[in-house]
Design a protein around this motif. Structure first.
Motif, PDB file in Angstrom:
ATOM      1  N   GLU A 134       0.825  -1.203   0.000  1.00 12.95           N
ATOM      2  CA  GLU A 134       0.000   0.000   0.000  1.00 12.95           C
ATOM      3  C   GLU A 134       0.862   1.257   0.000  1.00 12.95           C
ATOM      4  O   GLU A 134       0.616   2.203  -0.754  1.00 12.95           O
TER       5      GLU A 134
ATOM      6  N   LEU B  44       2.719   1.335  -3.551  1.00 10.76           N
ATOM      7  CA  LEU B  44       1.923   1.432  -4.773  1.00 10.76           C
ATOM      8  C   LEU B  44       0.813   2.476  -4.733  1.00 10.76           C
ATOM      9  O   LEU B  44       0.429   3.011  -5.769  1.00 10.76           O
ATOM     10  N   GLN B  45       0.297   2.733  -3.551  1.00  9.48           N
ATOM     11  CA  GLN B  45      -0.814   3.690  -3.486  1.00  9.48           C
ATOM     12  C   GLN B  45      -0.385   5.033  -2.916  1.00  9.48           C
ATOM     13  O   GLN B  45      -1.117   6.006  -3.008  1.00  9.48           O
TER      14      GLN B  45
ATOM     15  N   GLN C 198      -1.821  -6.208  -7.823  1.00  6.94           N
ATOM     16  CA  GLN C 198      -1.588  -4.801  -7.476  1.00  6.94           C
ATOM     17  C   GLN C 198      -0.324  -4.279  -8.147  1.00  6.94           C
ATOM     18  O   GLN C 198      -0.294  -3.145  -8.637  1.00  6.94           O
TER      19      GLN C 198
ATOM     20  N   ALA D  23      -0.239  -1.138 -10.806  1.00  6.74           N
ATOM     21  CA  ALA D  23       0.576   0.060 -10.553  1.00  6.74           C
ATOM     22  C   ALA D  23       1.569   0.329 -11.671  1.00  6.74           C
ATOM     23  O   ALA D  23       1.855   1.475 -11.996  1.00  6.74           O
TER      24      ALA D  23
ATOM     25  N   ARG E  47      -8.756  -2.072 -11.831  1.00 11.99           N
ATOM     26  CA  ARG E  47      -7.497  -1.624 -12.427  1.00 11.99           C
ATOM     27  C   ARG E  47      -7.306  -0.111 -12.373  1.00 11.99           C
ATOM     28  O   ARG E  47      -7.276   0.576 -13.392  1.00 11.99           O
TER      29      ARG E  47
ATOM     30  N   MET F  90      -7.402  -0.735  -6.774  1.00 19.29           N
ATOM     31  CA  MET F  90      -6.582  -1.926  -6.531  1.00 19.29           C
ATOM     32  C   MET F  90      -6.702  -2.455  -5.107  1.00 19.29           C
ATOM     33  O   MET F  90      -6.438  -3.626  -4.859  1.00 19.29           O
ATOM     34  N   GLY F  91      -7.109  -1.596  -4.200  1.00 18.13           N
ATOM     35  CA  GLY F  91      -7.214  -2.043  -2.817  1.00 18.13           C
ATOM     36  C   GLY F  91      -8.604  -2.563  -2.473  1.00 18.13           C
ATOM     37  O   GLY F  91      -8.875  -2.919  -1.329  1.00 18.13           O
TER      38      GLY F  91
END
Length: 520
Positions: free
Chosen positions: A392, A395-396, A455, A459, A482, A487-488
């Motif tokens: 997380e 990637l986020q 994920q 990303a 996507r 994605m989470g």
RNA sequence: GGCGGAGUAGCUCAGCUGGUUAGAGCGGCGGAAUCAUAAUCCGUAGGUCGGGGGUUCAAGUCCCUCCUCCGCUACCA
């Protein structure tokens, strides 16, 4: 639809085939465009060709064709390059289009109405043979007491009628722009150069030519065509329907980002905002001057013969491998160097070994040991939670933040950290051992990794779109997952409980074996 | 000439407003593992942070100076 986002590349001057520098800019812009789409933005992405000017005219003469035919033919190569490299432009503009002529004339008239254009004489040392003016300081001694051009051709003092733009009237407003909006021009080093340039004083700019006619005609002034930059820069507006301010596409203006090479920063950071101020049009939010690509550390040039065809590179290494390399290896904004060895090494290390192999080892394990049925989650452990937390953050948070700031290589470093974490997790959890000792735990571990791989693929999809899509499709990941925000979401269990089964995977990125000498 | 950058482990580079033993990736070396594309994981490598001087309790991190490289210094795009 999310908030609009308009990104443009410079339009290329197609007096030769596209080279790796064109590809680099197009790819970088595409990655940014795709990333913004992944962030939910409503993206408009424009690229194209600038086909006017003397050089195209000369080239056409050489080839015994018309400039228009040449422009059409050469533009096609650029379009093909974009298509081949998965550059997802929404609009490919060519400045010979009628719409573009109308737009250029409209902005001209707006500047004229504002009192910034006037007719005067352009004087200078002109070389008939070169068809170019030279500054006093550019001339060199011919050894006989006279002066010649840098090319050694004779020059004569020439006076030509020309329209001028009162660039000097905008000096203070431009300096205020750089001061108040440092983000307008990036990287900082470029802004410093421009600030000092503008501070040194601006002169009126000659904005028309009478010596040739391959260009946009100056409205109401027979025999004059616009100086190329007036016309070229306007392309960014043409593509949105200008001068029709009610065009539905005008919602994309002002542009969020003009991505350009460092060599044309001045035109975009000085002339362009001045033209827009004059015409009463809002200014773009940012101009970013990227660096150049060097061939093994050396500047590319036709004479040295080290100009590389991007299509050949894509054929040799793969489109996604090439895209990934350019963004990962080059610190965005600085010059970068490439070589077949470097591309192969980076693609193998990051894509084939680290990421591709991760997907391969897990998906084939599931295909082989569970007949393709997606494993169920039997309660996550702290180790699983730690992996998800790492993902997380990388990637986020980190990757989007870096990409948002155009720190593209740093965003990819964050992505690689997540990939490394997944491989470390695989080795720690050792599902192959759990197979005998604790099948339920093995299922949870594999499910955790399945989610992680998806994920990672989402990303990285702006950079390696085709590979990421192929992987996500193979894994049955729903479209609405996507995105960075999606994605989470809770998509895995529904998929696992459906009758979806994963088939035996094939390696995503075959290892690149370099031919003994060179591959490009 | 003027202005602005850069010079950090073999390679490519991070190091914000000065502060514990200077970091990452790759390569190299040692070990583990064997699910996987001979891929992975763990550990390690002891670099005068371009040279010199200075400020400070403390400097890649600020100041001065020197060396090297690069960019900009308007009408070719």
């Amino acid at each position: 639809m999310g908030e609009s986002y308009y990104i443009t590349t410079a339009i290329s001057y197609p007096n030769g085939r596209p080279h790796i520098g064109h590809a680099y800019e197009a790819i970088a812009a595409d990655v940014i465009a795709r990333f913004q789409r992944l962030m939910g933005r409503d993206v408009r992405f424009q690229t194209g060709t600038d086909v006017h000017g003397l050089k195209m005219l000369q080239k056409a003469r050489e080839m015994d064709t018309t400039p228009r035919a040449l422009a059409d033919e050469m533009s096609q190569y650029f379009k093909e390059m974009c298509d081949r490299l998965d550059v997802s432009y929404d609009r490919f503009i060519q400045t010979s289009e009628d719409e573009h002529h109308r737009a250029s004339q409209a902005i001209w008239q707006a500047m004229e109405a504002n009192g910034d254009l006037y007719l005067d004489r352009y004087e200078g040392w002109y070389s008939v043979r070169d068809e170019a003016y030279y500054g006093e300081d550019e001339l060199v001694e011919d050894g006989q007491g006279g002066k010649v051009s840098p090319q050694g051709t004779p020059v004569e003092w020439t006076v030509e009628e020309s329209w001028f733009f009162r660039l000097d009237q905008y000096q203070d407003r431009l300096l205020a722009l750089y001061e108040e909006h440092p983000e307008f021009l990036q990287p900082d080093s470029r802004r410093n150069e421009i600030v000092s340039f503008v501070k040194s004083g601006l002169r009126p700019l000659s904005v028309s030519r009478t010596s040739f006619d391959w260009g946009v005609e100056v409205p109401g002034s027979d025999g004059h065509v616009m100086y190329v930059w007036v016309d070229a820069l306007t392309n960014y507006l043409t593509g949105l329907g200008y001068p029709d301010m009610d065009s539905p596409l005008m919602k994309y203006w002002p542009a969020d980002l003009h991505l350009i090479g460092k060599d044309i920063v001045r035109f975009h950071a000085v002339y362009w905002p001045a033209f827009l101020m004059s015409a009463g049009i809002p200014l773009p939010k940012q101009v970013f001057g990227h660096g150049f690509l060097l061939n093994k550390g050396e500047k590319m040039s036709k004479s040295v013969g080290n100009v590389v065809d991007p299509i050949a590179l894509a054929d040799a290494f793969g489109v996604d491998q090439l895209r990934y390399f350019l963004l990962r290896e080059v610190s965005f904004g600085q010059d970068g160097s490439y070589s077949p060895e470097a591309i192969a090494q980076r693609a193998n290390a990051d894509l084939a070994n680290s990421f591709g192999n991760l997907a391969q080892r897990i998906l084939s394990f599931i295909a082989k040991n569970l007949d393709g049925a997606l494993p169920a989650v039997h309660g996550h452990t702290p180790a699983d939670a730690a992996l998800f937390a790492t993902l997380e953050v990388a990637l986020q948070r980190d990757l989007p933040q870096a990409f948002g700031e155009l720190a593209l290589s740093q965003g990819l470093e964050a992505w690689m950290r997540a990939v490394f974490a997944c491989n470390a997790y695989v080795d720690e959890q050792a599902p192959w051992a759990l197979k005998k000792t604790d099948p339920e735990r093995m299922q949870t571990v594999l499910a955790t990794l399945y989610i992680a791989i998806a994920q990672l693929a989402i990303a990285i999809s702006p950079v390696i779109p085709a590979s990421a899509k192929a992987l996500l499709d193979h894994m049955g990941v729903p479209d609405d997952v996507r995105s960075i925000a999606g994605m989470g979401s809770h998509w895995y269990s529904p998929l696992a409980e459906s009758d979806f089964a994963i088939s035996t995977p094939k390696p995503l990125f075959p290892r690149i074996e370099l031919p003994a000498e060179d591959a490009a």
